[in-house]
Scaffold this motif. Sequence first.
Motif, PDB file in Angstrom:
ATOM      1  N   VAL B   4       0.863  -1.180   0.000  1.00 28.81           N
ATOM      2  CA  VAL B   4       0.000   0.000   0.000  1.00 28.81           C
ATOM      3  C   VAL B   4       0.901   1.232   0.000  1.00 28.81           C
ATOM      4  N   MET B   5       0.785   2.043  -1.062  1.00 31.66           N
ATOM      5  CA  MET B   5       1.622   3.241  -1.161  1.00 31.66           C
ATOM      6  C   MET B   5       1.049   4.354  -0.280  1.00 31.66           C
ATOM      7  N   GLN B   6       1.891   5.314   0.093  1.00 28.21           N
ATOM      8  CA  GLN B   6       1.394   6.501   0.797  1.00 28.21           C
ATOM      9  C   GLN B   6       0.544   7.321  -0.167  1.00 28.21           C
ATOM     10  N   SER B   7      -0.326   8.161   0.387  1.00 33.64           N
ATOM     11  CA  SER B   7      -1.242   8.888  -0.498  1.00 33.64           C
ATOM     12  C   SER B   7      -0.503   9.882  -1.392  1.00 33.64           C
ATOM     13  N   ASP B   8       0.700  10.285  -0.963  1.00 35.70           N
ATOM     14  CA  ASP B   8       1.451  11.238  -1.786  1.00 35.70           C
ATOM     15  C   ASP B   8       2.597  10.571  -2.540  1.00 35.70           C
ATOM     16  N   ALA B   9       2.533   9.268  -2.729  1.00 36.61           N
ATOM     17  CA  ALA B   9       3.611   8.568  -3.430  1.00 36.61           C
ATOM     18  C   ALA B   9       3.643   9.029  -4.892  1.00 36.61           C
ATOM     19  N   THR B  10       4.858   9.178  -5.421  1.00 32.07           N
ATOM     20  CA  THR B  10       4.994   9.590  -6.817  1.00 32.07           C
ATOM     21  C   THR B  10       4.937   8.368  -7.734  1.00 32.07           C
ATOM     22  N   GLN B  11       4.727   8.617  -9.009  1.00 35.19           N
ATOM     23  CA  GLN B  11       4.700   7.520  -9.984  1.00 35.19           C
ATOM     24  C   GLN B  11       6.059   6.813 -10.006  1.00 35.19           C
ATOM     25  N   ALA B  12       7.127   7.573  -9.819  1.00 33.28           N
ATOM     26  CA  ALA B  12       8.464   6.967  -9.830  1.00 33.28           C
ATOM     27  C   ALA B  12       8.620   5.994  -8.666  1.00 33.28           C
ATOM     28  N   ALA B  29       0.962  -6.007  -9.712  1.00 33.20           N
ATOM     29  CA  ALA B  29      -0.348  -5.620 -10.241  1.00 33.20           C
ATOM     30  C   ALA B  29      -0.793  -4.336  -9.552  1.00 33.20           C
ATOM     31  N   PRO B  30      -0.474  -3.167 -10.127  1.00 31.72           N
ATOM     32  CA  PRO B  30      -0.833  -1.893  -9.481  1.00 31.72           C
ATOM     33  C   PRO B  30      -2.339  -1.650  -9.542  1.00 31.72           C
ATOM     34  N   MET B  31      -2.903  -1.160  -8.456  1.00 32.41           N
ATOM     35  CA  MET B  31      -4.334  -0.854  -8.391  1.00 32.41           C
ATOM     36  C   MET B  31      -4.506   0.564  -7.881  1.00 32.41           C
ATOM     37  N   PRO B  32      -4.745   1.549  -8.764  1.00 30.99           N
ATOM     38  CA  PRO B  32      -4.950   2.919  -8.298  1.00 30.99           C
ATOM     39  C   PRO B  32      -6.257   3.000  -7.505  1.00 30.99           C
ATOM     40  N   ALA B  34      -8.911   5.610  -4.720  1.00 31.11           N
ATOM     41  CA  ALA B  34      -9.344   7.002  -4.555  1.00 31.11           C
ATOM     42  C   ALA B  34      -8.308   7.781  -3.756  1.00 31.11           C
ATOM     43  N   GLN B  35      -7.787   7.169  -2.703  1.00 34.56           N
ATOM     44  CA  GLN B  35      -6.829   7.858  -1.838  1.00 34.56           C
ATOM     45  C   GLN B  35      -5.387   7.529  -2.196  1.00 34.56           C
ATOM     46  N   ARG B  36      -5.143   6.298  -2.566  1.00 31.05           N
ATOM     47  CA  ARG B  36      -3.761   5.860  -2.752  1.00 31.05           C
ATOM     48  C   ARG B  36      -3.716   4.627  -3.642  1.00 31.05           C
ATOM     49  N   THR B  37      -2.556   4.335  -4.161  1.00 25.57           N
ATOM     50  CA  THR B  37      -2.372   3.163  -5.008  1.00 25.57           C
ATOM     51  C   THR B  37      -1.896   1.996  -4.161  1.00 25.57           C
ATOM     52  N   ALA B  38      -2.356   0.801  -4.520  1.00 31.10           N
ATOM     53  CA  ALA B  38      -1.817  -0.406  -3.908  1.00 31.10           C
ATOM     54  C   ALA B  38      -1.225  -1.250  -5.026  1.00 31.10           C
ATOM     55  N   VAL B  39      -0.163  -1.980  -4.702  1.00 31.26           N
ATOM     56  CA  VAL B  39       0.450  -2.850  -5.705  1.00 31.26           C
ATOM     57  C   VAL B  39       0.382  -4.282  -5.207  1.00 31.26           C
TER      58      VAL B  39
END
Lengths: 350, 350, 350, 350
Positions: B4-12, B29-32, B34-39
């Motif tokens: 689970v990425m932080q809500s301000d994680a960059t694409q990089a 398998a990235p899943m964008p 509403a708040q944050r992306t999970a991979v």
Amino acid sequence: MLVVMQSDATQAQIDAVCDAIREMGFQPAPMPGAQRTAVGLIGNDGQVDGSHISGMAGVGQVIYVSKPYKQVSREWRPENTVVEIAPGVRFGGTEVPVIAGPCSVEGEPQILAVARAVRAAGASALRGGAFKPRSSPYSFQGMGLEGLKLLAKAREETGLAIVTEAMDEEGANLVAEYADCIQLGARNMQNFSLLKVLGRLRKPVLLKRGMSATIQELLLAAEYVLAAGNPHVILCERGVRGFDTATRNLFDLSAIPLVHKLSHLPIVADPSHGVGVREHVPPMARAAIAAGADGLIIEVHPTPDKAVSDGAQTLYTEQFGRLMGEVRTIAEAIGRTITPAPAHQTVGAG
Amino acid sequence: MLVVMQSDATQAQIDAVCDAIREMGFQPAPMPGAQRTAVGLIGNDGQVDGSHISGMAGVGQVIYVSKPYKQVSREWRPENTVVEIAPGVRFGGTEVPVIAGPCSVEGEPQILAVARAVRAAGASALRGGAFKPRSSPYSFQGMGLEGLKLLAKAREETGLAIVTEAMDEEGANLVAEYADCIQLGARNMQNFSLLKVLGRLRKPVLLKRGMSATIQELLLAAEYVLAAGNPHVILCERGVRGFDTATRNLFDLSAIPLVHKLSHLPIVADPSHGVGVREHVPPMARAAIAAGADGLIIEVHPTPDKAVSDGAQTLYTEQFGRLMGEVRTIAEAIGRTITPAPAHQTVGAG
Amino acid sequence: MLVVMQSDATQAQIDAVCDAIREMGFQPAPMPGAQRTAVGLIGNDGQVDGSHISGMAGVGQVIYVSKPYKQVSREWRPENTVVEIAPGVRFGGTEVPVIAGPCSVEGEPQILAVARAVRAAGASALRGGAFKPRSSPYSFQGMGLEGLKLLAKAREETGLAIVTEAMDEEGANLVAEYADCIQLGARNMQNFSLLKVLGRLRKPVLLKRGMSATIQELLLAAEYVLAAGNPHVILCERGVRGFDTATRNLFDLSAIPLVHKLSHLPIVADPSHGVGVREHVPPMARAAIAAGADGLIIEVHPTPDKAVSDGAQTLYTEQFGRLMGEVRTIAEAIGRTITPAPAHQTVGAG
Amino acid sequence: MLVVMQSDATQAQIDAVCDAIREMGFQPAPMPGAQRTAVGLIGNDGQVDGSHISGMAGVGQVIYVSKPYKQVSREWRPENTVVEIAPGVRFGGTEVPVIAGPCSVEGEPQILAVARAVRAAGASALRGGAFKPRSSPYSFQGMGLEGLKLLAKAREETGLAIVTEAMDEEGANLVAEYADCIQLGARNMQNFSLLKVLGRLRKPVLLKRGMSATIQELLLAAEYVLAAGNPHVILCERGVRGFDTATRNLFDLSAIPLVHKLSHLPIVADPSHGVGVREHVPPMARAAIAAGADGLIIEVHPTPDKAVSDGAQTLYTEQFGRLMGEVRTIAEAIGRTITPAPAHQTVGAG
């Protein structure tokens, strides 16, 4: 020992308890109270096991007044024990050594790179696991003897003292041969057979507090080592099991003043395992020094993202450098100094 | 595994995590959201160690979806494992064996008297420590080999199966020679070196849950034994460390249905250590059977007031007899039966 | 109270402690020992607060011998208190009532459907929250007064006694008006202001054990209610905070025999919150009865998948029916019976 | 939210979970894996209650990815919230205020003496309980309104800000009238009715962490206050329940960096309750500052041996003076300063 009788205990039951105390070789001292009678035991030397009395008819509770440990206690030896694991690396005095390094030894380039980096930042000892206690049998179990040889090589080049873990008798003998201090991990704190082995080896021991060990249990584990003839024990707070999964463990810094009160042995802090999250390690390392810790043990890796184990709690070498600056200032604020890195360095190294 | 990425994680940062997953040999398998992306990590076999990912820039949390154990899981083997430690003494089936005896073997008259008494009350196995893990080095450490010989003698006379503890490799070899089932104590649950030894010995193992071990850690400890080639493991709930000193431990009976759901291994309950107070042992033994325990292990002594250890939690033989009657009725109420005592008895015994 | 001096305490320090005990209105009884002196306090009535003494110079430890509670203790009243919340629904006697129903009252069709179903299965009381203590301010907070009216309607139709929670003084007054027993939730166990209100209301109280309350703290909370004039208190074990997130809480069934020993008050068990996982509720409900619980409180819903709260731990009505059969058999095995459902039913209902 | 299916879940069960997610107003995203399928929920805003899904057929586990709190989160407000309880007494900035005073207000001479002493040593706020939450109904319950008036008098004389506890709505209204900051005690952290009252009062709130509250639960309790309109919340770590009775609580200093990461609210530390033993208070106060605490709250009394409550953990005024010197140096070592004592002093005072 104090035996508190139930409020409805009969005189015959009180007498039976007095007899049992006499059979144990002590003198009973009954004290009638408003609600209930208590029976004290005169001459208690702290090693009495009264569990059979607590099950006798009419007995409400058995309370231990004396401590069950002896040689580790402050009363046995009022002044601090100073454990020197290598020339100039002393735990328990005014100077505070910092042990740093990776979770696991992974290979020669890695361990040499870490050793140089932590020495440059001011560490006086190198940590790194060759035998790894892992929850899962399928996780990396360490490089074994090969890892020990790499640690010895790192010492030769940098002059850093070596601290590494042993998990059984065979491993303890090997670690004693190659390292300066044998670490006993939290999961083995009450591995009494191994504690006796460490007592016979006479090498300095870094004894980590168990997952849910009380301070008394930690001191009793150390007592096993001292009772077997080895006084060179350094205790280590590394976090206990907590209920909040937001941190890996619950880092119990109050263990530091408590151990200092009860025992003459030095105690170091391991904030890396204590919190398990890289960004919380520096504030907790600072807090440990402020609380009076006699040393720090910290996980550092040049590329934590690629570490084979514990990557999440491992500092980058730059972070570790900054932290060393902070802990130096805090140590001075309370009248201590951080042990300097070893001056010695072999030709061509670094 | 889900990162689970932080809500301000960059694409990089997200891309770096995807790369790290690919380096581990899996598919990201990235899943964008509403708040944050999970991979997500596709293909996870439960043995992935993602701790280095949880420390990467932009990562909020790493969540493990698969279980880290394998051979002990109900998914690996859907039907119950039945462990037979002696002819007719089977754990994990419809019958429920009761193991009873003193905390420590203290001498021939004591162990024979207990063996006869618990057999008469309906126990099918005898417990009794020859090697004793004690918090204090000054407490009685057990009779050692002599104690094992006395246990073998008690088996010869009564036909009871023998369950006794080993604390190290040397002891494990001795116990394997004299007893029917090797007990691994709570303090050694994560003594991984000893777990591997027990895996190689192939003798049935009674594995006690550690002081503050999660069920997952208990199952992983058992996985060590199975992975080393020994499928004959019986788990044991014996209370975990709690905050209320009114009982010796916090007896966690929910471990029983939980283990039954997650694993095919049998689990027995030890109410004596679970509560540590004699009068609470019978209700908790009844509760364990009602919860579905595959066996009981209970401390019994003819004269608990004179037992060298654990007297306060040890039942009188009369109490144990009454308890056996109660647990028989409760077992029947849920469609099970208590394993009968052995019919065999040598001439002149009893 | 026993004051244990440090081993190096001076006579002047011992004298100062004796003086402090006299100032509190008690008689000091010094007992010199081999290692250290202890000073007993004669006449302790269990309400002494010696915390200032434990901080005096030379004092090692203060040990409380008497219990700080009074009216709730078994010594105050040797026979069981039987709390009758409605005609025939008695806690603390031979009969064991079962309270069942949804986590929250959600509307008339839902609560009437559950009430009919649990009555048909044999429950004698209905639970259902109108005021809901929720960790998050954004979660459903309950139907409030409207919910209380629906519960009263369900009672009218089915004859079931009503147990529902109050969270503050205003709510307590409302619940007292509409229900038969006021539940005080775990998070409010030490809400002393509310405990005093419940003491004045004189309505039966179901007092749930706090998240990490010791049994002594639970009994002291009950003492607040009794001391304010209300003897009708039913205690409730509902799981304490544990370290293993595999279950919602750590269900501490040893609380049952322990409360029975220390107090005359009845104690019921709440396996739904105790484990928090539907499939583990039946084995733990059976275990609670086997351990001697004086009642059960269980979450039941016709369609748990659609419940607004606690769906994961709520039984289907069919499951609850089967469970009632099992607990009846186990209750009989230990000489008790499950309280029958109310015979009363209004015309046209069901 | 991520729903992890069991490895043997059928397609129909997966479809049912997807339907349930749609019914909740979100979009399901199924991810088939090697062992099992997981279903993600797209659009989660952190307030989803998926407990009913975790009980559906075929579901193994429900994992929450978003945090359930909102306004208290660092993501909601990236910069620190600074709470000013009186002119110049600001929590959450570079300056660190120290709140000091007795456990209880006992009378005018006592509270004025303490106020003068702690102001002289450098405290900027005065603590002191007028309403006391006590485990036992027979312990001193506080002076009530009279105590509040004495605190106001001490403020008038010394200029110290006043922090004192409220236990119910009526008390909160009184405290809001007389004091500068309303303390909510650990036992009431999840008294949701009172949290809502404090939200409406708009007075600064010092919210103490509950006995066994996770950091997430602490933040959710604060969210109740913010959601009701009051942004002036100061959090407080005061120790959680532990298993080692050698300290009163287990002082969890890692709460400080953790709260700083997750939330913009300030957090102060209460080492007096955290350890409960006078001599361990100074090292833990130093450690709290080193860990980054935004304030300290410390119990001080001119004659702790005569204090009506908490005497054992209360510092002498001389000790407090020395401690202030130490924490000033440590604060400076990490780039902060201790808030100075108020300059204001009424004529004739001191």
